[in-house]
Design a protein around this motif. Sequence first.
Motif: not given
Ligand code: FES
Length: 179
Positions: A60-61, A66-67, A69, A81
């Motif tokens: 996502a980010c 955002c966690s 991944c 990520c």
């Molecule tokens: S995609 Fe958001 S922390 Fe890895």
Amino acid sequence: MANERRNEDKAVAAGHIAGPGLLPIVLQVNGEDHDLMVEPRTTLAEALRGPLGLTGTKIACNHGVCSACTVWLDDLAVASCSVLAIEVGERRITTIEGLAGQEHLHPVQEAFIAHDAIQCGFCTPGLVMSCAALLARNPHPDRKEIETAISGHLCRCGTYPHVVQAMLALGTREEPDLE
Ligand code: FES
Ligand code: FES
């Protein structure tokens, strides 16, 4: 510029710099070794979702906020990520695809379903991986410990109260049935 290039060439020759071309690596994912060729800039999340096709790990980010991944490196939940594929080395990677057995869901997945802790589901694999990591090291987490474990996860659908309920219910079982 010429000096920089010469220094870079020397560093490459001395084995101090990898790339920028493709490099051979082996990733141990969900119990199986995979030979891959990756650029040094390839993140673990990209390697999992691209060549390995493990799209349960979401991006996502894409910068550690955002966690979504989250996977395990050995027993540690990490944002994939923010880890380069070439950094992983011999550590075991577990993704959402490898968390449960062939026959059954993981207890955290069961609890998420039972407590309606899923809405759009985009953040869910990452949340499940963090919750399962917490439960593996602490079978009876209290509310504070659960909230701390999921504090790095952004859920736009606001499932947090249901995630906490699911985890509290798991923690009060007499015999946690973790695989
Ligand atoms: S995609 Fe958001 S922390 Fe890895
Ligand atoms: S369930 Fe939709 S973002 Fe979390």
